[in-house]
Design a protein around this motif. Structure first.
Motif, PDB file in Angstrom:
ATOM      1  N   LYS A 133      -6.448  -5.480 -24.723  1.00 43.20           N
ATOM      2  CA  LYS A 133      -5.404  -6.076 -25.454  1.00 43.20           C
ATOM      3  C   LYS A 133      -5.621  -7.564 -26.047  1.00 43.20           C
ATOM      4  O   LYS A 133      -5.453  -8.074 -27.377  1.00 43.20           O
ATOM      5  CB  LYS A 133      -3.776  -6.131 -24.516  1.00 43.20           C
ATOM      6  N   SER A 139      -0.598   0.477 -29.683  1.00 41.49           N
ATOM      7  CA  SER A 139       0.303  -0.772 -29.935  1.00 41.49           C
ATOM      8  C   SER A 139      -0.303  -1.751 -28.963  1.00 41.49           C
ATOM      9  O   SER A 139      -0.247  -1.567 -27.673  1.00 41.49           O
ATOM     10  CB  SER A 139       1.662  -0.576 -30.149  1.00 41.49           C
ATOM     11  N   MET A 160       1.338  -4.646 -28.009  1.00 38.48           N
ATOM     12  CA  MET A 160       2.461  -4.712 -27.200  1.00 38.48           C
ATOM     13  C   MET A 160       3.141  -3.625 -26.330  1.00 38.48           C
ATOM     14  O   MET A 160       3.876  -4.006 -25.224  1.00 38.48           O
ATOM     15  CB  MET A 160       3.562  -5.228 -27.988  1.00 38.48           C
ATOM     16  N   ASP A 161       2.838  -2.177 -26.524  1.00 36.60           N
ATOM     17  CA  ASP A 161       3.505  -1.108 -25.889  1.00 36.60           C
ATOM     18  C   ASP A 161       2.641  -0.153 -24.923  1.00 36.60           C
ATOM     19  O   ASP A 161       2.781   0.241 -24.056  1.00 36.60           O
ATOM     20  CB  ASP A 161       4.037  -0.290 -26.681  1.00 36.60           C
ATOM     21  N   MET A 162       1.101  -0.432 -25.218  1.00 35.48           N
ATOM     22  CA  MET A 162       0.475   0.174 -24.480  1.00 35.48           C
ATOM     23  C   MET A 162       0.394   0.155 -23.023  1.00 35.48           C
ATOM     24  O   MET A 162       0.146  -1.136 -22.520  1.00 35.48           O
ATOM     25  CB  MET A 162      -1.184   0.138 -24.955  1.00 35.48           C
ATOM     26  N   GLU A 163       0.306   0.956 -22.144  1.00 39.88           N
ATOM     27  CA  GLU A 163       0.524   0.931 -20.654  1.00 39.88           C
ATOM     28  C   GLU A 163      -0.676   1.806 -20.131  1.00 39.88           C
ATOM     29  O   GLU A 163      -0.991   2.862 -20.585  1.00 39.88           O
ATOM     30  CB  GLU A 163       1.765   1.193 -20.176  1.00 39.88           C
TER      31      GLU A 163
END
Length: 255
Positions: A80, A209, A211-214
């Motif tokens: 990230k 994304s 911001m959103d990737m987990e």
């Protein structure tokens, strides 16, 4: 333009640079050093080996699990940061989909076996469709013996990949005849596989994304399980105290 790929889902730390034509460079290490100590130096080393400047990277692909909770967090955080800093796409690849890329061969099923602790494994199955892998059995956590039994009930050859193959399965007797145990170097995670899968997804516009990737965890970490047990005991203790001391809401309260 090349992409950077990394896999830190297990004890193996691997970083690669590849483009649509070839694998430019790859580094695979399995030792006692932590991913936090080695990952970023390995990224710099692989970029130098590939003769690639970081500004030339088109995307970052990273293994997102399941696997080691700490390893996944370190790998995803680094991916990230690089993607954000360079303003390039990030691509998340399920760890077992990356493992399947060892065997882009029609007519076989690739079964992942990744250590989920306490005799359990993360498992999923994939088949090559001629250009990419289809997930034919979704990721789940089961006992190792149950994962092996599932494979025994299938028609045709099944190739086992993942760290639990070398940790446990190579030591077992009476494995199903259709279950193939490959050499270790073709069953463990490698960033080149993440790169190949990432290039496919990048071409199809399947990017994530920053911001959103987990990570894909599937189960709770041991720390979360222990914390919940402690909280449960604390809640029970507080409840018992309320029943004992005056002013509480239980049987011993004064009203």
């Amino acid at each position: 333009m090349p992409i950077l790929a990394m896999d830190t889902a297990t004890m193996v730390s691997s970083v690669a640079v590849a483009d649509n034509k070839k694998l430019l460079a790859e580094l695979i290490v399995e030792n006692k050093l932590t991913h936090s100590e080695t990952l970023l130096p390995h990224v710099e080393q692989v970029l130098n080996m590939a003769g690639t400047k970081k500004e030339d990277l088109e995307a970052v692909a990273v293994s997102i699990g399941p696997g080691s909770f700490t390893g996944l967090r370190i790998g995803l955080a680094a991916a990230k940061a690089i993607a954000y800093g360079l303003n390039i796409p990030i691509i998340g690849i399920p760890t077992m989909e990356g493992l399947a890329w060892h065997y882009p061969v029609p007519g076989i099923r690739v079964a992942g076996f990744i250590d989920a602790q306490k005799g359990n494994v993360y498992t999923a199955h994939y088949k090559w469709n001629g250009s990419d892998f289809d997930e034919v059995k979704s990721i789940e956590v089961v006992a190792l013996e149950d994962a092996i039994k599932i494979c025994s009930e299938l028609d045709g050859p099944v190739v086992a990949v993942g760290d639990m193959v070398s940790k446990k399965m190579t030591k077992l007797d009476n494995l199903p005849e259709n279950l193939i145990i490959p050499p270790k170097h073709t069953m463990m995670p490698r960033a080149a596989n993440i790169a190949m899968a990432g290039l496919k997804k990048l071409a199809a516009g399947q990017v994530g994304s920053v911001m959103d990737m987990e990570p894909i965890y599937i189960r709770k970490s041991e720390a979360e399980v222990l914390w919940e047990k402690r909280q449960s005991k604390l809640t029970s203790s507080v409840s018992q105290s309320a029943d004992t001391f005056p002013g509480g809401e239980g049987k011993g309260s004064i009203k």
